[in-house]
Design an enzyme around this catalytic site. Structure first.
Site, PDB file in Angstrom:
ATOM      1  N   ALA A  76      -0.344   7.249   5.619  1.00 29.29           N
ATOM      2  CA  ALA A  76       0.184   8.560   6.027  1.00 29.29           C
ATOM      3  C   ALA A  76       1.496   8.515   6.827  1.00 29.29           C
ATOM      4  O   ALA A  76       1.429   7.525   7.835  1.00 29.29           O
ATOM      5  CB  ALA A  76      -0.959   9.203   6.518  1.00 29.29           C
ATOM      6  N   GLY A 121      -3.660   4.650   4.090  1.00 23.11           N
ATOM      7  CA  GLY A 121      -3.418   4.881   2.966  1.00 23.11           C
ATOM      8  C   GLY A 121      -2.455   4.042   1.773  1.00 23.11           C
ATOM      9  O   GLY A 121      -2.838   4.337   0.742  1.00 23.11           O
ATOM     10  N   GLU A 124      -5.328   2.053   0.422  1.00 23.29           N
ATOM     11  CA  GLU A 124      -6.298   2.966  -0.199  1.00 23.29           C
ATOM     12  C   GLU A 124      -5.710   3.198  -1.541  1.00 23.29           C
ATOM     13  O   GLU A 124      -6.240   3.255  -2.684  1.00 23.29           O
ATOM     14  CB  GLU A 124      -6.625   4.273   0.371  1.00 23.29           C
ATOM     15  CG  GLU A 124      -7.492   4.049   1.625  1.00 23.29           C
ATOM     16  CD  GLU A 124      -7.516   5.240   2.310  1.00 23.29           C
ATOM     17  OE1 GLU A 124      -8.840   5.877   2.647  1.00 23.29           O
ATOM     18  OE2 GLU A 124      -6.627   5.898   2.736  1.00 23.29           O
ATOM     19  N   GLU A 144      -7.528   3.167  10.441  1.00 18.68           N
ATOM     20  CA  GLU A 144      -7.677   4.515  10.802  1.00 18.68           C
ATOM     21  C   GLU A 144      -8.314   5.239  11.746  1.00 18.68           C
ATOM     22  O   GLU A 144      -7.822   5.754  12.793  1.00 18.68           O
ATOM     23  CB  GLU A 144      -8.034   5.323   9.450  1.00 18.68           C
ATOM     24  CG  GLU A 144      -7.153   5.839   8.336  1.00 18.68           C
ATOM     25  CD  GLU A 144      -7.374   4.658   7.391  1.00 18.68           C
ATOM     26  OE1 GLU A 144      -6.528   4.885   6.201  1.00 18.68           O
ATOM     27  OE2 GLU A 144      -7.751   3.567   7.733  1.00 18.68           O
TER      28      GLU A 144
END
Length: 270
Positions: A76, A121, A124, A144
């Protein structure tokens, strides 16, 4: 490799199809100045690109790649997030989720080509693919909790499905980064290749997959995804439903005919 077609979605996402691999789409993360950090705009573009790919029956395999030399995706955009009010963060959440689920829900097989950093992310997005090819520069992880949140792009669900609950818990709770050799040993990636070869090898793998029936590939992916985690009998029912969806297809008729005639199939894709 010659590009035969290219479509840009916003500023940061590109879909390409290459000469000789008409049924393989390359979904390119293209925000190199930020190491592909996923901003709101990039997330929106990624969701739109995935929607277009999902609706294209000619695409048999999608390969997720990066245009940055030293990173797949660093997760992110925390600089953008730092400027958000709580209300703005909540408003952004559906857009962010749509980007990750867009990749996860692609109906055709997907392959991630990972080099350099694939963190948060970014990892992910790779986990949302069916297969991950990584080169020896890859560094993966879900850090995270080190910044006060949790993996929110599917990581807490996808990682244990890939490597088991305890190993996933250790990686999530420690927020540690895992280098390529250990990542392969743990099963975080599926194929480890020499530095700089991740994209080439992922596209080659996609080409081998794309030689098979597009109807069969999508049904097989559906059975694998829907059956995972079910008890055996329920899983076999999922498999039977997928089999029934292809048993009387044009692809099945062509596949059997080509086998008996000792020729390469010409898949109708229906």
């Amino acid at each position: 490799m010659t590009v035969t077609s290219e479509q840009r979605f916003g500023e940061f996402v590109v879909v390409r199809v290459h000469d000789g691999q008409e049924h393989v789409a390359e979904l390119v993360l293209d925000r190199p100045k930020a190491m592909n950090a996923v901003s709101t705009e990039m997330a929106r573009s990624l969701g739109a690109a995935c929607a277009a790919l999902a609706a294209d029956p000619g695409v048999r395999v999608t390969v997720l790649t990066s245009s940055h030399e030293r990173a797949f995706c660093v997760g992110a955009d925390l600089k953008e997030r730092n400027s958000f009010t709580d209300a703005e963060l909540m408003r952004q959440r559906p857009t962010a989720r749509a980007a990750y689920t867009g990749v996860l829900d692609l109906p055709m097989p997907t392959v991630a080509a990972v080099h350099g950093f694939a963190l948060g992310g970014g990892f992910e997005l790779a986990l949302s693919c069916d297969l991950i090819v990584a080169d020896r520069t890859a560094v993966v992880g879900l850090p995270e909790v080190s910044v006060g949140v949790i993996p929110g792009g599917g990581g807490t669900q996808l990682l244990p499905r890939r490597i088991g609950a305890a190993r996933a818990a250790e990686l999530v709770f420690t927020a540690r980064r895992v280098e390529a050799a250990e990542a392969r040993e743990l099963g975080l990636v599926d194929e480890l290749v020499e530095a700089g070869q991740d994209r080439t090898q992922a596209l080659a793998l996609a080409g081998r997959i794309a030689a098979n029936s597009p109807v069969g590939l999508r049904a097989a992916k559906r059975a694998l995804r829907l059956g995972h985690g079910l008890d055996l009998r329920a899983g076999l029912e999922v498999e039977d439903a997928a089999w029934r969806s292809v048993a009387f297809s044009g692809d099945r008729a062509e596949g059997v005919a080509a086998f008996n005639e000792k020729r390469r199939p010409n898949w109708p894709g229906e």
